[in-house]
Each structure stands twice: as structure tokens, then as C-alpha cells.
Design a protein around this motif. Sequence first.
Motif, PDB file in Angstrom:
ATOM      1  N   GLY A 147       0.794  -1.222   0.000  1.00  0.00           N
ATOM      2  CA  GLY A 147       0.000   0.000   0.000  1.00  0.00           C
ATOM      3  C   GLY A 147       0.822   1.264   0.000  1.00  0.00           C
ATOM      4  N   LEU A 148       2.146   1.126  -0.068  1.00  0.00           N
ATOM      5  CA  LEU A 148       3.024   2.294   0.018  1.00  0.00           C
ATOM      6  C   LEU A 148       2.909   3.196  -1.201  1.00  0.00           C
ATOM      7  N   LEU A 149       2.534   2.628  -2.347  1.00  0.00           N
ATOM      8  CA  LEU A 149       2.542   3.399  -3.586  1.00  0.00           C
ATOM      9  C   LEU A 149       1.186   3.998  -3.937  1.00  0.00           C
ATOM     10  N   ASP A 150       0.188   3.777  -3.134  1.00  0.00           N
ATOM     11  CA  ASP A 150      -1.138   4.335  -3.430  1.00  0.00           C
ATOM     12  C   ASP A 150      -1.063   5.857  -3.544  1.00  0.00           C
ATOM     13  N   GLY A 151      -1.543   6.381  -4.670  1.00  0.00           N
ATOM     14  CA  GLY A 151      -1.531   7.820  -4.885  1.00  0.00           C
ATOM     15  C   GLY A 151      -0.185   8.380  -5.257  1.00  0.00           C
ATOM     16  N   ARG A 152       0.800   7.507  -5.483  1.00  0.00           N
ATOM     17  CA  ARG A 152       2.154   7.974  -5.802  1.00  0.00           C
ATOM     18  C   ARG A 152       2.598   7.446  -7.153  1.00  0.00           C
ATOM     19  N   LYS A 153       3.695   8.038  -7.667  1.00  0.00           N
ATOM     20  CA  LYS A 153       4.260   7.604  -8.932  1.00  0.00           C
ATOM     21  C   LYS A 153       5.196   6.428  -8.711  1.00  0.00           C
ATOM     22  N   ALA A 154       5.275   5.547  -9.718  1.00  0.00           N
ATOM     23  CA  ALA A 154       6.141   4.377  -9.618  1.00  0.00           C
ATOM     24  C   ALA A 154       6.518   3.900 -11.010  1.00  0.00           C
ATOM     25  N   GLY A 155       7.539   3.048 -11.058  1.00  0.00           N
ATOM     26  CA  GLY A 155       7.957   2.421 -12.306  1.00  0.00           C
ATOM     27  C   GLY A 155       8.125   0.931 -12.090  1.00  0.00           C
ATOM     28  N   THR A 156       8.025   0.147 -13.166  1.00  0.00           N
ATOM     29  CA  THR A 156       8.276  -1.286 -13.101  1.00  0.00           C
ATOM     30  C   THR A 156       8.623  -1.778 -14.501  1.00  0.00           C
ATOM     31  N   HIS A 157       8.861  -3.080 -14.632  1.00  0.00           N
ATOM     32  CA  HIS A 157       9.241  -3.657 -15.923  1.00  0.00           C
ATOM     33  C   HIS A 157       8.127  -3.439 -16.940  1.00  0.00           C
ATOM     34  N   TRP A 158       8.512  -3.030 -18.153  1.00  0.00           N
ATOM     35  CA  TRP A 158       7.517  -2.666 -19.167  1.00  0.00           C
ATOM     36  C   TRP A 158       6.591  -3.826 -19.527  1.00  0.00           C
ATOM     37  N   GLU A 159       7.074  -5.069 -19.452  1.00  0.00           N
ATOM     38  CA  GLU A 159       6.236  -6.204 -19.822  1.00  0.00           C
ATOM     39  C   GLU A 159       5.057  -6.402 -18.868  1.00  0.00           C
ATOM     40  N   PHE A 160       5.171  -5.842 -17.664  1.00  0.00           N
ATOM     41  CA  PHE A 160       4.148  -6.074 -16.650  1.00  0.00           C
ATOM     42  C   PHE A 160       3.298  -4.831 -16.386  1.00  0.00           C
ATOM     43  N   GLU A 161       3.445  -3.824 -17.252  1.00  0.00           N
ATOM     44  CA  GLU A 161       2.745  -2.563 -16.988  1.00  0.00           C
ATOM     45  C   GLU A 161       1.224  -2.744 -16.915  1.00  0.00           C
ATOM     46  N   GLN A 162       0.645  -3.461 -17.891  1.00  0.00           N
ATOM     47  CA  GLN A 162      -0.806  -3.619 -17.899  1.00  0.00           C
ATOM     48  C   GLN A 162      -1.276  -4.418 -16.691  1.00  0.00           C
ATOM     49  N   ASP A 163      -0.524  -5.456 -16.353  1.00  0.00           N
ATOM     50  CA  ASP A 163      -0.869  -6.248 -15.169  1.00  0.00           C
ATOM     51  C   ASP A 163      -0.804  -5.390 -13.918  1.00  0.00           C
ATOM     52  N   PHE A 164       0.225  -4.575 -13.822  1.00  0.00           N
ATOM     53  CA  PHE A 164       0.408  -3.741 -12.636  1.00  0.00           C
ATOM     54  C   PHE A 164      -0.730  -2.742 -12.503  1.00  0.00           C
ATOM     55  N   VAL A 165      -1.070  -2.089 -13.612  1.00  0.00           N
ATOM     56  CA  VAL A 165      -2.142  -1.086 -13.584  1.00  0.00           C
ATOM     57  C   VAL A 165      -3.465  -1.728 -13.185  1.00  0.00           C
ATOM     58  N   THR A 166      -3.702  -2.944 -13.659  1.00  0.00           N
ATOM     59  CA  THR A 166      -4.944  -3.643 -13.321  1.00  0.00           C
ATOM     60  C   THR A 166      -4.999  -3.991 -11.839  1.00  0.00           C
ATOM     61  N   ARG A 167      -3.874  -4.451 -11.295  1.00  0.00           N
ATOM     62  CA  ARG A 167      -3.850  -4.843  -9.884  1.00  0.00           C
ATOM     63  C   ARG A 167      -3.824  -3.647  -8.939  1.00  0.00           C
ATOM     64  N   PHE A 168      -3.166  -2.577  -9.371  1.00  0.00           N
ATOM     65  CA  PHE A 168      -2.964  -1.442  -8.459  1.00  0.00           C
ATOM     66  C   PHE A 168      -3.411  -0.141  -9.141  1.00  0.00           C
ATOM     67  N   PRO A 169      -4.687   0.038  -9.337  1.00  0.00           N
ATOM     68  CA  PRO A 169      -5.182   1.218 -10.082  1.00  0.00           C
ATOM     69  C   PRO A 169      -4.924   2.533  -9.370  1.00  0.00           C
ATOM     70  N   ARG A 170      -4.617   2.507  -8.082  1.00  0.00           N
ATOM     71  CA  ARG A 170      -4.387   3.749  -7.351  1.00  0.00           C
ATOM     72  C   ARG A 170      -2.951   4.248  -7.488  1.00  0.00           C
ATOM     73  N   VAL A 171      -2.090   3.444  -8.083  1.00  0.00           N
ATOM     74  CA  VAL A 171      -0.694   3.840  -8.286  1.00  0.00           C
ATOM     75  C   VAL A 171      -0.560   4.525  -9.638  1.00  0.00           C
ATOM     76  N   HIS A 172       0.186   5.625  -9.687  1.00  0.00           N
ATOM     77  CA  HIS A 172       0.420   6.351 -10.937  1.00  0.00           C
ATOM     78  C   HIS A 172       1.676   5.788 -11.607  1.00  0.00           C
ATOM     79  N   LEU A 173       1.497   4.821 -12.493  1.00  0.00           N
ATOM     80  CA  LEU A 173       2.641   4.153 -13.104  1.00  0.00           C
ATOM     81  C   LEU A 173       3.231   5.013 -14.209  1.00  0.00           C
TER      82      LEU A 173
END
Length: 319
Positions: free
Chosen positions: A115-141
Motif C-alpha cells: 500500500g506504500l505506492l497508493d496515490g504515488r508515482k512508480a515504475g516497473t518492468h515494461w512487460e508487466f505494466e498492464q498487469d500492474f495497472v490492473t492490480r494497483f489502479p491507485r498507483v500512478h505508473l
Amino acid sequence: MPVPSVAVVAFNHFSPFHFSVPCIVFGDVLPGHKLFDLKICAGEPGEKRSRQGFSIDTSFGLEELAQADIVIVPYWRDPAEKPNQELLDVLVAAHRRGALVVGLCLGTYVLAYAGLLDGRKAGTHWEFEQDFVTRFPRVHLDTNALYVEDDRLVTSAGTAAGLDCCLYLVHREHGRAIANKVARRMVIPPHREGGQAQFIEQSVPVSTRDANINNLLDYLRNNLNKAHSLDELADYSLMNRRTFTRHFQKATGRSVGAWLMSERLQRSQELLETTSHSIESVAELVGFQSAASFRQHFRSRFNVTPTEWRRTFQAGSVH
């Protein structure tokens, strides 16, 4: 003065490459100069083995995360798996007490599950961007960043971007000169800017494939304090103005004005970090007509003032 303490979290099915990056960068990378106090910490009970057969044996556990200045999660084995709650709670507590909490590559998932990234900006591996956005919609990827810092939470894109992120942390703690020494020691390029808005700065090649333009770039770097016109630079390069601008754009990927601005701002960063020159002097040394103009351009590019940059990055150097 005590050096910053770094806790790297180890799991079962760890990635040898991702795990080794912070261990190398924050270990004894400069012989005779201890930059960090590094500890490998078990993030869960049981064995810690990679799928390639490497294993980790450490006597340190989650209690070390409660004391570290920097806590690094170098990877995560499965985006669909939520890490154990004890680890997530310790990461939250570490951040609350003021530690820098870092997720490299898929390690961003661990910070997100906490829950540390809720409402904050973050980065991750490009292959997992869609998965990440789906799981954590409150994070600004941020899908373009090499690494991102937001409120003492640092996350990186995949694989080699973890190196850039770790070098950024060296820069953050010890300044640009030491980060570049570490990079040279590791035989990798000096740390690349990239991440939070104030750190986004496209890499400017030291040289191009055009020898004539390379000579001009050397001249400009040695004369950043002077004003330069296109006609003057075209004459210097023995070209007419139209041909010169076309060659310069092709060689550098930028207009002359954009290249000069980037170089001036980059040089100003170095001066802010490594000297005690006043803001007015720095502005003059890198070719701005006034301190006000310098402050305006610096803040526009990096979203912080020159004084704030100096406060963040000026540090003692290792000789």
C-alpha cells in the motif's frame, strides 16, 4: 560519520542478477572507501534458492529492516502472489520512520502490495505494466521512467534499469562524483538521469559519429559561459548555416539551442553539487544571462530550485 545502512531483502526463487545489483553497488565497490553498511536480510522463513541453483544463507531477518536507512526489495517472484504480511508491515513501518524504501523491477509489486505506492508515482518492468495497472489502479505508473522517486519511495524499470536506480541512490547519498567513480569501477556508463519529474533528463552523448560536430561539441563544452550564434557556430564548423543546422540535428538529435540548454543545466548540476559557488556565479559560469533566468530554466526542467538541488545532492567526496 556513520555511512548509510542498506538492507537488501532476500526471498526464495530470487533472481541472481537482480539480487546481485544492489549487493555489488552497495558493497565494497570502492576498495578502501566504505560507502554503505550492507546487510542481506531474509524476507520470509525457509530456504532462499534461485531457480538456477544459487542459495543464500543469512543470519539477518526482518528486524534489520527496522533499523536500515535504505531498504531494497530487488525483485519479486510472482506478480500474482501477495508477499507475507509481516514483511509488508515492516516495509510500511520503515517508511514511516523515515527510511528510503526501494523496489527494483518487480520489487515494485511488493511495495504496491504494502500500500506504500497508493496515490504515488512508480515504475516497473515494461512487460508487466498492464498487469500492474490492473492490480494497483491507485498507483500512478510512469511507463517511460528508468526510475522514480516519490516521497522516499524509489522504484525502477526492469533489469538493467536497476543499475541506474542504484547508482542514483549512490548519487543521492554521496554526490555525482562518487556515483561516477562507482560506475567506472563497475565498467558501466555513469548514472543516467531518469525518473521523478525533476530527474528526467535525456542522456546527451559525449560524442557523435560526425567528427566535425564532435570538435564543435568539445569547443562548446569548454565555452558554455559564452553566448553563441548559429552563424558563428556554422563558421566554426566550416559550413553554411542551413547545412550546419541539419548536420547538428542529425548528429545529436537536437537543435543547437536545446543541446546547449541541456549541457548548461547539466553542468550547473555538477557545480551545485561540487562547489560552494553562489547561484549567481553558477548561472554566469554556465552561460545564463541572469540568475533569474537560470532559476527559471532549472526549475522548469527539474521541478526544483537550484538551491533545493544543492541541498539534496551536495555531499563530501571520496578521494
